[in-house]
Design a protein around this motif. Structure first.
Motif, PDB file in Angstrom:
ATOM      1  N   MET A  68     -33.127  52.955  22.254  1.00  0.00           N
ATOM      2  CA  MET A  68     -31.989  52.616  21.398  1.00  0.00           C
ATOM      3  C   MET A  68     -31.080  51.556  22.017  1.00  0.00           C
ATOM      4  O   MET A  68     -30.284  50.929  21.315  1.00  0.00           O
ATOM      5  CB  MET A  68     -31.179  53.883  21.068  1.00  0.00           C
ATOM      6  N   TYR A  69     -31.209  51.346  23.313  1.00  0.00           N
ATOM      7  CA  TYR A  69     -30.386  50.337  23.992  1.00  0.00           C
ATOM      8  C   TYR A  69     -31.131  49.016  24.191  1.00  0.00           C
ATOM      9  O   TYR A  69     -30.613  48.098  24.821  1.00  0.00           O
ATOM     10  CB  TYR A  69     -29.925  50.874  25.357  1.00  0.00           C
ATOM     11  N   GLY A  70     -32.360  48.955  23.654  1.00  0.00           N
ATOM     12  CA  GLY A  70     -33.146  47.734  23.787  1.00  0.00           C
ATOM     13  C   GLY A  70     -33.910  47.620  25.086  1.00  0.00           C
ATOM     14  O   GLY A  70     -34.472  46.564  25.390  1.00  0.00           O
ATOM     15  N   HIS A  71     -33.947  48.694  25.882  1.00  0.00           N
ATOM     16  CA  HIS A  71     -34.642  48.662  27.165  1.00  0.00           C
ATOM     17  C   HIS A  71     -36.140  48.898  26.984  1.00  0.00           C
ATOM     18  O   HIS A  71     -36.552  49.729  26.166  1.00  0.00           O
ATOM     19  CB  HIS A  71     -34.073  49.731  28.109  1.00  0.00           C
ATOM     20  N   ARG A 120     -34.504  56.347  19.150  1.00  0.00           N
ATOM     21  CA  ARG A 120     -33.331  57.155  18.808  1.00  0.00           C
ATOM     22  C   ARG A 120     -32.519  57.574  20.028  1.00  0.00           C
ATOM     23  O   ARG A 120     -31.486  58.233  19.896  1.00  0.00           O
ATOM     24  CB  ARG A 120     -33.782  58.420  18.057  1.00  0.00           C
ATOM     25  N   MET A 121     -32.999  57.220  21.237  1.00  0.00           N
ATOM     26  CA  MET A 121     -32.335  57.665  22.464  1.00  0.00           C
ATOM     27  C   MET A 121     -32.766  56.767  23.609  1.00  0.00           C
ATOM     28  O   MET A 121     -33.448  55.760  23.393  1.00  0.00           O
ATOM     29  CB  MET A 121     -32.697  59.130  22.765  1.00  0.00           C
ATOM     30  N   PHE A 280     -30.587  65.393  22.983  1.00  0.00           N
ATOM     31  CA  PHE A 280     -29.949  66.228  21.965  1.00  0.00           C
ATOM     32  C   PHE A 280     -28.566  65.689  21.611  1.00  0.00           C
ATOM     33  O   PHE A 280     -28.110  65.824  20.478  1.00  0.00           O
ATOM     34  CB  PHE A 280     -29.850  67.672  22.462  1.00  0.00           C
ATOM     35  N   GLY A 281     -27.905  65.075  22.588  1.00  0.00           N
ATOM     36  CA  GLY A 281     -26.608  64.480  22.308  1.00  0.00           C
ATOM     37  C   GLY A 281     -26.703  63.251  21.428  1.00  0.00           C
ATOM     38  O   GLY A 281     -25.746  62.899  20.731  1.00  0.00           O
ATOM     39  N   LYS A 282     -27.871  62.587  21.429  1.00  0.00           N
ATOM     40  CA  LYS A 282     -28.059  61.375  20.632  1.00  0.00           C
ATOM     41  C   LYS A 282     -28.474  61.699  19.194  1.00  0.00           C
ATOM     42  O   LYS A 282     -28.017  61.053  18.253  1.00  0.00           O
ATOM     43  CB  LYS A 282     -29.142  60.484  21.271  1.00  0.00           C
ATOM     44  N   VAL A 283     -29.362  62.670  19.016  1.00  0.00           N
ATOM     45  CA  VAL A 283     -29.924  62.911  17.679  1.00  0.00           C
ATOM     46  C   VAL A 283     -29.500  64.249  17.073  1.00  0.00           C
ATOM     47  O   VAL A 283     -29.808  64.528  15.914  1.00  0.00           O
ATOM     48  CB  VAL A 283     -31.470  62.860  17.738  1.00  0.00           C
TER      49      VAL A 283
END
Length: 483
Positions: A68-71, A120-121, A280-283
């Motif tokens: 999700m950060y493009g890494h 998503r994470m 879990f904190g992301k989705v």
């Protein structure tokens, strides 16, 4: 009184010969299972060459995705992680399980991680969910629930999950090779894919893929051991020549150039880069649980079928089709899933290519010592592994997809619509929605609804009702404003 005939001395390569009653023979039961040391060694080599393509393919699948950060994950580090985990888990299966079943990063589940979890994470979050899935598998084995859970999902749906993953893998291979490509939104068409980059097949890289696909399938048809690896090596050599003499605008992720130094130290930078609960904190908790559940299912049923199939082929099962000591094997398999996540190489699982070693005579875990040792040697050849272009490696995805389909589709009861329709939905929804989770969820829901409609609700196992209800809620979450 007649004299007794002198005892026959066994030949050096017969069971019971060599100082075959030594420590190795007793521990691995080599003679007891009717094998010999030389057969085990040959089997270990055959298995490695049949599945070594994963060293190339796993980094391509994982390395082409972004979180999700493009890494993106480093290709060289992925080769190291793939080799380390395959070596460790294969050796462990040999020593503890004593079966000739090698393990490595599973095709299919790595697509789940790359295409569904990572976007998503973060990558450590996604790998943490793989570790959790492995821990759940080990817990199920320790409590004796793994086989019970296995029995809750109808046989036909289990086969459909494998087939759907096979179709998904084939689509990924076609896309990553450039054989098909996405039609840009600017074209204002509802058709999502096209042949080649512009509706036509052109360019050297696509030619390499086509020749590789034809060679791979021809070798499989001829039942040549190591067919996939032979094709990858041959097409890589062809790509190196083409790249040296022709102007190729782009090979995509990897350009085929011979490294200045083919031997290099492994890069262990990805080992241990895991966040167990960060995803879990992301989705959210529900989506996170469903992601873990999807990884669990992808590993769970495929591994169970592979383990039983290879063991049966190796004549390690009894008259009832049961394998003595299977809990040790299943526990190592669960540990392998967690180890794959911990190394960032995605879930590790049993490989059906182990049948190549069995075909060479392997019957014990000693063959795994050979296969695992070869994966360890491959650690120091990272520059060679990372020069392989996707066009040379992705034909293997077509072959693996075909092998999954051919081994499973005939085992579905197509005469029973309450199984056939959910199986069909499961299979087609995975590639058509580019989501293994959607295929599983829609197939489960369809199965429960059709059995209820047919007045056969009592035939649906209770866990299927629970899981299907969770999937219904998952699909309704956007409408309920919960996303």
């Amino acid at each position: 009184m007649p004299t007794s005939a002198p005892a026959k001395t066994p030949a050096p390569d017969e069971p019971g010969a060599r100082s075959a009653h030594g420590a190795l023979d007793r521990y691995f039961k080599i003679s007891e299972r009717g094998s010999t040391l030389s057969r085990e060694i040959r089997g270990g080599f055959a298995t490695f060459f049949a599945m070594a393509y994963i060293i190339v393919l796993n980094p391509i699948i994982l390395g082409s995705a972004k979180d999700m950060y493009g890494h993106q994950l480093d290709n060289g580090q992925l080769v190291t992680a793939t080799c380390v985990t395959a070596a460790f888990t294969t050796l462990l299966m040999g020593v503890i399980g004593n079966v000739p079943i090698a393990l490595a990063a599973g095709l299919g589940v790595n697509s789940v991680v790359a295409l569904q979890l990572a976007p998503r994470m973060s990558w450590p979050d996604a790998m943490g969910m793989v570790v959790l899935a492995g821990l759940v598998v080990m817990l199920l084995v320790a409590t004796g629930l793994r086989e019970r859970v296995m029995n809750a999902v109808p046989f036909g749906l289990r086969k459909a999950i494998s087939i759907g993953i096979g179709l998904f893998i084939m689509l990924i291979g076609l896309v990553d090779s450039g054989f098909v490509s996405r039609i840009p939104d600017a074209a204002h068409t509802t058709v999502p894919l096209q042949l080649g980059a512009d509706g036509h097949l052109n360019g050297w890289p696509v030619l390499v893929f086509i020749l590789g696909a034809l060679l791979t399938l021809a070798l499989i048809t001829r039942k040549v051991p190591g067919a996939i690896l032979i094709s990858i090596v041959a097409m890589t050599a062809l790509a190196l020549i083409i790249n040296a003499v022709a102007t190729v605008p782009s090979w995509g992720l990897t350009t085929p150039e011979w490294p200045g130094n083919p031997v290099a130290s492994p890069d262990f930078g990805l080992i241990g880069q895991v966040s167990l609960f960060g995803g879990f904190g992301k989705v959210g908790v529900l989506t996170g649980v469903l992601f873990v559940f999807t990884v669990l299912l992808s590993c769970f049923f495929d591994a169970m079928g592979t383990i039983m199939g290879v063991s049966d082929e190796a004549k390690l099962t009894n008259a009832k089709g049961e394998m003595p000591g299977i809990n040790k094997v299943l526990f190592v398999d669960g540990l392998a899933v967690a180890a794959g996540g911990a190394s960032s190489s995605s879930a590790t699982t049993a490989f059906v290519e182990s049948t190549a070693g069995v075909g060479e005579g392997a019957r014990t875990g000693f063959a795994n010592l050979v296969t695992g040792g070869l994966f360890a040697v491959a650690l120091f050849l990272t520059p060679v592994a990372t020069m392989v272009p996707s066009q040379a490696a992705t034909p293997a995805l077509l072959a693996v997809g075909f092998l999954i389909l051919s081994g499973s589709v005939r085992e579905i009861d197509w005469a029973d619509p309450t199984i056939a329709i959910p199986a069909f939905i499961t299979m087609v929804m995975m590639p058509f929605t580019y989501s293994i989770t959607n295929g599983i969820g829609m197939g489960f829901i369809a199965f429960v609804l059709l059995r209820l409609a047919a007045g056969r609700g009592r035939e649906v196992p209770a866990p299927m009702y629970v899981v299907s209800a969770v999937f219904v809620f998952y699909y309704l979450m956007p409408a309920l404003g919960l996303t």
